[in-house]
Design a protein around this motif. Structure first.
Motif, short mmCIF file in Angstrom:
data_model
loop_
_atom_site.label_atom_id
_atom_site.label_comp_id
_atom_site.label_asym_id
_atom_site.label_seq_id
_atom_site.Cartn_x
_atom_site.Cartn_y
_atom_site.Cartn_z
N ARG A 15 15.80 -30.93 -50.03
CA ARG A 15 15.05 -31.51 -51.14
C ARG A 15 15.98 -31.88 -52.30
NH1 ARG A 15 9.73 -28.34 -52.59
NH2 ARG A 15 9.20 -29.10 -50.54
N GLU A 16 16.93 -31.03 -52.61
CA GLU A 16 17.87 -31.31 -53.69
C GLU A 16 18.79 -32.47 -53.34
OE1 GLU A 16 17.36 -28.21 -52.53
OE2 GLU A 16 16.48 -27.16 -54.24
N LEU A 17 19.19 -32.56 -52.08
CA LEU A 17 20.05 -33.67 -51.66
C LEU A 17 19.31 -35.01 -51.76
CD1 LEU A 17 21.92 -32.17 -48.58
CD2 LEU A 17 22.85 -32.71 -50.82
N VAL A 18 18.04 -35.04 -51.42
CA VAL A 18 17.26 -36.27 -51.53
C VAL A 18 17.14 -36.67 -53.00
CG1 VAL A 18 14.96 -37.26 -51.19
CG2 VAL A 18 16.01 -35.91 -49.38
N VAL A 19 16.85 -35.73 -53.87
CA VAL A 19 16.75 -36.03 -55.30
C VAL A 19 18.10 -36.54 -55.82
CG1 VAL A 19 16.39 -35.01 -57.58
CG2 VAL A 19 14.86 -34.43 -55.71
N LEU A 20 19.18 -35.92 -55.41
CA LEU A 20 20.51 -36.36 -55.83
C LEU A 20 20.82 -37.77 -55.33
CD1 LEU A 20 23.13 -35.52 -57.26
CD2 LEU A 20 23.93 -34.65 -55.07
N ALA A 21 20.45 -38.08 -54.09
CA ALA A 21 20.67 -39.42 -53.54
C ALA A 21 19.88 -40.46 -54.31
CB ALA A 21 20.31 -39.44 -52.06
N ILE A 22 18.65 -40.14 -54.69
CA ILE A 22 17.84 -41.08 -55.46
C ILE A 22 18.44 -41.33 -56.83
CG2 ILE A 22 15.58 -41.36 -56.59
CD1 ILE A 22 14.37 -39.95 -54.15
N ILE A 23 18.94 -40.28 -57.47
CA ILE A 23 19.57 -40.42 -58.78
C ILE A 23 20.83 -41.28 -58.68
CG2 ILE A 23 20.78 -39.17 -60.61
CD1 ILE A 23 18.75 -36.89 -60.17
N VAL A 24 21.64 -41.06 -57.65
CA VAL A 24 22.86 -41.85 -57.46
C VAL A 24 22.50 -43.32 -57.24
CG1 VAL A 24 24.79 -42.24 -55.88
CG2 VAL A 24 24.29 -39.95 -56.69
N LEU A 25 21.47 -43.59 -56.44
CA LEU A 25 21.03 -44.97 -56.22
C LEU A 25 20.56 -45.63 -57.50
CD1 LEU A 25 19.13 -44.88 -52.81
CD2 LEU A 25 21.10 -46.28 -53.41
N LEU A 26 19.86 -44.88 -58.33
CA LEU A 26 19.39 -45.45 -59.59
C LEU A 26 20.52 -45.72 -60.56
CD1 LEU A 26 16.13 -43.37 -60.19
CD2 LEU A 26 16.31 -45.78 -59.54
N VAL A 27 21.50 -44.83 -60.60
CA VAL A 27 22.61 -44.98 -61.55
C VAL A 27 23.56 -46.10 -61.12
CG1 VAL A 27 24.65 -43.84 -62.49
CG2 VAL A 27 22.49 -42.61 -62.37
N PHE A 28 23.98 -46.11 -59.86
CA PHE A 28 24.99 -47.06 -59.42
C PHE A 28 24.40 -48.32 -58.79
CE2 PHE A 28 27.36 -43.03 -59.29
CZ PHE A 28 28.34 -43.36 -60.19
N GLY A 29 23.25 -48.24 -58.21
CA GLY A 29 22.66 -49.39 -57.53
C GLY A 29 23.15 -49.46 -56.09
N ALA A 30 22.34 -50.08 -55.24
CA ALA A 30 22.66 -50.13 -53.81
C ALA A 30 23.86 -51.03 -53.52
CB ALA A 30 21.44 -50.60 -53.04
N ARG B 257 26.67 -51.39 -55.28
CA ARG B 257 27.97 -50.81 -55.64
C ARG B 257 28.36 -49.61 -54.80
NH1 ARG B 257 29.61 -50.36 -61.62
NH2 ARG B 257 31.29 -49.47 -60.43
N LEU B 258 27.42 -48.98 -54.13
CA LEU B 258 27.72 -47.78 -53.35
C LEU B 258 28.75 -48.01 -52.25
CD1 LEU B 258 24.30 -45.93 -53.12
CD2 LEU B 258 26.29 -45.36 -54.50
N PRO B 259 28.71 -49.10 -51.47
CA PRO B 259 29.77 -49.30 -50.47
C PRO B 259 31.16 -49.46 -51.09
CG PRO B 259 27.89 -50.68 -49.95
CD PRO B 259 27.63 -50.08 -51.30
N ASP B 260 31.23 -50.12 -52.24
CA ASP B 260 32.53 -50.26 -52.92
C ASP B 260 33.05 -48.92 -53.40
OD1 ASP B 260 32.53 -53.01 -52.55
OD2 ASP B 260 31.52 -53.39 -54.48
N ILE B 261 32.15 -48.09 -53.90
CA ILE B 261 32.55 -46.77 -54.37
C ILE B 261 33.04 -45.92 -53.20
CG2 ILE B 261 31.68 -44.63 -55.38
CD1 ILE B 261 29.81 -46.36 -57.09
N ALA B 262 32.32 -45.96 -52.09
CA ALA B 262 32.73 -45.20 -50.91
C ALA B 262 34.06 -45.70 -50.37
CB ALA B 262 31.65 -45.29 -49.83
N ARG B 263 34.27 -47.01 -50.38
CA ARG B 263 35.53 -47.59 -49.91
C ARG B 263 36.70 -47.14 -50.79
NH1 ARG B 263 34.02 -52.58 -50.22
NH2 ARG B 263 32.89 -52.47 -48.27
N SER B 264 36.49 -47.16 -52.10
CA SER B 264 37.58 -46.75 -53.00
C SER B 264 37.87 -45.26 -52.87
CB SER B 264 37.25 -47.12 -54.44
OG SER B 264 36.15 -46.38 -54.90
N LEU B 265 36.84 -44.44 -52.63
CA LEU B 265 37.07 -43.01 -52.41
C LEU B 265 37.86 -42.78 -51.13
CD1 LEU B 265 33.69 -41.38 -53.47
CD2 LEU B 265 35.91 -41.11 -54.56
N GLY B 266 37.54 -43.52 -50.07
CA GLY B 266 38.28 -43.40 -48.82
C GLY B 266 39.73 -43.82 -48.97
N LYS B 267 39.96 -44.91 -49.71
CA LYS B 267 41.32 -45.38 -49.94
C LYS B 267 42.11 -44.35 -50.76
CE LYS B 267 43.78 -49.46 -51.54
NZ LYS B 267 43.65 -50.79 -52.12
#
Length: 93
Positions: free
Chosen positions: A7-22, A24-34
């Protein structure tokens, strides 16, 4: 208390989606991987330098001052490679 459940992970995922938008998330994940690949390659290079510094070859001449080695960000990534000046070792008395 103190454990993260589904339940907490779902709430956290929703907050991240609201803050960054759908979009920008792939770009953020790509930069973290790099960044993780860069960190991994740099730590491997530092370990290799420490191993070779412990037993330097006798016929290897001293590197000339002012020469730079090139650090490559990630394997195959030549766009972000940059020369790095090595600090000159100081004599300790």
């Amino acid at each position: 208390m103190g454990q993260i459940g589904a339940r907490e992970l779902v709430v956290l995922a929703i907050i991240v989606l609201l803050v960054f938008g759908a979009k920008r998330l792939p770009d953020i994940a790509r930069s973290l991987g790099k960044s993780a690949r860069i960190l991994k390659s740099e730590t491997a290079a530092m370990k290799a330098e420490n191993n070779t510094a412990a037993a330097p070859p006798k016929d290897d001449p001293e590197p000339t001052p002012g020469t730079a080695r090139t650090i490559q960000a990630a394997p195959g990534d030549v766009a972000s490679a940059r020369p790095v000046e090595e600090p000159k070792p100081t004599a300790q008395t």
